[in-house]
Design an enzyme around this catalytic site. Structure first.
Site, PDB file in Angstrom:
ATOM      1  N   SER A 238      63.174 -39.711  48.157  1.00  0.00           N
ATOM      2  CA  SER A 238      61.888 -39.125  48.541  1.00  0.00           C
ATOM      3  C   SER A 238      61.114 -39.945  49.561  1.00  0.00           C
ATOM      4  O   SER A 238      60.217 -39.415  50.221  1.00  0.00           O
ATOM      5  CB  SER A 238      61.011 -38.917  47.301  1.00  0.00           C
ATOM      6  OG  SER A 238      60.877 -40.117  46.568  1.00  0.00           O
TER       7      SER A 238
ATOM      8  N   ASP B  37      50.620 -41.220  45.735  1.00  0.00           N
ATOM      9  CA  ASP B  37      50.801 -40.535  44.463  1.00  0.00           C
ATOM     10  C   ASP B  37      51.420 -41.516  43.469  1.00  0.00           C
ATOM     11  O   ASP B  37      51.532 -42.710  43.780  1.00  0.00           O
ATOM     12  CB  ASP B  37      51.626 -39.254  44.652  1.00  0.00           C
ATOM     13  CG  ASP B  37      53.070 -39.516  45.087  1.00  0.00           C
ATOM     14  OD1 ASP B  37      53.545 -40.659  44.961  1.00  0.00           O
ATOM     15  OD2 ASP B  37      53.733 -38.570  45.549  1.00  0.00           O
TER      16      ASP B  37
ATOM     17  N   HIS C 163      54.777 -42.932  45.501  1.00  0.00           N
ATOM     18  CA  HIS C 163      55.008 -43.121  46.933  1.00  0.00           C
ATOM     19  C   HIS C 163      53.821 -43.739  47.659  1.00  0.00           C
ATOM     20  O   HIS C 163      52.673 -43.356  47.402  1.00  0.00           O
ATOM     21  CB  HIS C 163      55.336 -41.769  47.577  1.00  0.00           C
ATOM     22  CG  HIS C 163      56.449 -41.056  46.891  1.00  0.00           C
ATOM     23  ND1 HIS C 163      56.223 -40.087  45.925  1.00  0.00           N
ATOM     24  CD2 HIS C 163      57.794 -41.176  46.997  1.00  0.00           C
ATOM     25  CE1 HIS C 163      57.383 -39.638  45.476  1.00  0.00           C
ATOM     26  NE2 HIS C 163      58.356 -40.283  46.112  1.00  0.00           N
TER      27      HIS C 163
END
Length: 367
Positions: free
Chosen positions: A36, A332, A335
């Site tokens: 991600s 978040d 990340h």
């Protein structure tokens, strides 16, 4: 006649702009494999996955203020790597194919492609709790298709020259470390192994995948080590005083201590490959310890999330969030913010040698 002059002038402007771009271009292409931290939208095309970020407030600081599938408030690591080498961001592979393995137009890959998938890992079983993901093995399968198509379009020699000068970025492993600790791997035979045995298996699998990439044409590798994932807001949320989860961090260290000798061994056996290893663990620890120096007022709590330290997944439109994203280290529960990711890549390219070895990225490019 006036119209002809306008057209000629427009052509010259476009030509000169393109010429300047080519002069600034350091490599012909960038091919990105990862999770991600570098996913730019591949998971948008997966039907059965919870690992998606194609909704607000993700992308609130991205050009156009749109969610693209990046797990960030703006641009991510993949975008900043492309900027530094003078290329447009590599598009998500799945956006360029009618179905996996069926390429619409091979020329779309002349400047690279992004195969990264949120929640993916080096092991095929990593990330299974999120549903469908694209593990590293499959990502490299996809590149094999791209490699074959470009060889047919350009000819084997020209394609190999393109690959030999290109950068192959491997930004994966954090999920293997985190899910290993939480005992969330699907395969019981893996789950019951000791931590060292798990790391050994992950490293052996990574070596196998790097060899596959070499066989398909890769020669220059950027390998990013496991980060201090125990310090992300998700894991801080469960620790007294919001401290880092040192059990998870110890696994990151164990993994990283195995990556560097593995890469040296690989280089000793494959003479025409080159690599740069990036100590992202050390870099993140430096950002945390010197947060104020880098402009971050908050390094424990996420900007967007729920619960303690806003560490409860994930960042939804209704989630509490900060008004100033640039002063937060984390966007978040997992990340970094765009501001933090830009710094990570600045250090990647220009930082001290203790974080990038045996070459800086610029030295690797020049080889």
């Amino acid at each position: 006649m006036a119209n002809s002059n306008i057209l000629l002038l427009s052509f010259l402007v476009i030509f000169l702009s393109r010429l300047n771009f080519l002069e600034a271009q350091l490599v012909p292409a960038v091919f990105i494999f990862g999770d991600s931290i570098t996913d730019v939208g591949n998971n948008n095309y997966l039907k059965n996955t919870f690992a998606k970020a194609n909704f607000t407030p993700n992308g609130i600081d991205f050009p156009g203020m749109i969610p693209t599938g990046r797990f960030c408030n703006g641009k991510n690591v993949a975008d900043f790597v492309a900027e530094r080498v003078g290329l447009p961001s590599s598009p998500p592979y799945l956006s360029l194919v009618s179905r996996p393995g069926k390429i619409n137009n091979a020329t779309s890959f002349l400047t690279g492609a992004n195969f990264a998938s949120a929640a993916a890992g080096i092991l095929n079983s990593t990330g299974f709790i999120f549903g469908e993901v694209i593990p590293l093995w499959t990502q490299i399968d996809y590149f094999a298709t791209v490699s074959e198509e470009l060889k047919q379009q350009l000819g084997p020699s020209a394609a190999q020259k393109l690959f030999a000068k290109s950068i192959f970025m491997m930004a994966i492993g954090n999920n293997d470390v985190m899910f290993s600790t939480l005992a969330l791997l699907a395969d019981p035979s893996i789950k019951n192994k000791t931590p060292q045995q798990r790391m050994d298996l992950i490293l052996a699998t990574l070596e196998e995948q790097l060899r596959r990439l070499y066989d398909y044409g890769a020669r220059k590798f950027l390998v990013i080590g496991a980060s201090a994932v125990g310090c992300c807001p998700f894991l801080r949320a469960w620790e007294k005083g919001g401290e880092c989860n040192e059990v998870v961090n110890s696994l990151s260290i164990m993994y990283n201590e195995g990556v560097t000798p593995m890469l040296r061994k690989l280089k000793s056996e494959i003479k025409d490959m080159s690599y740069t290893y990036y100590d992202s663990y050390g870099v993140l620890q430096n950002l945390i310890q010197n947060a104020k120096h880098y402009g971050f007022d908050e390094f424990k709590a996420a900007c967007c999330g729920q619960g303690n330290y806003r560490g409860i997944p994930t960042c939804f439109q209704i989630s509490p969030r900060c008004s100033n994203r640039s002063d937060h280290l984390f966007w978040d529960p997992f990340h970094p913010t765009e501001a933090a990711q830009r710094i990570l890549i600045d250090i990647f390219f220009d930082g001290p040698s203790k974080y990038t070895f045996p070459f800086s990225v610029h030295q690797l490019i020049a080889l």
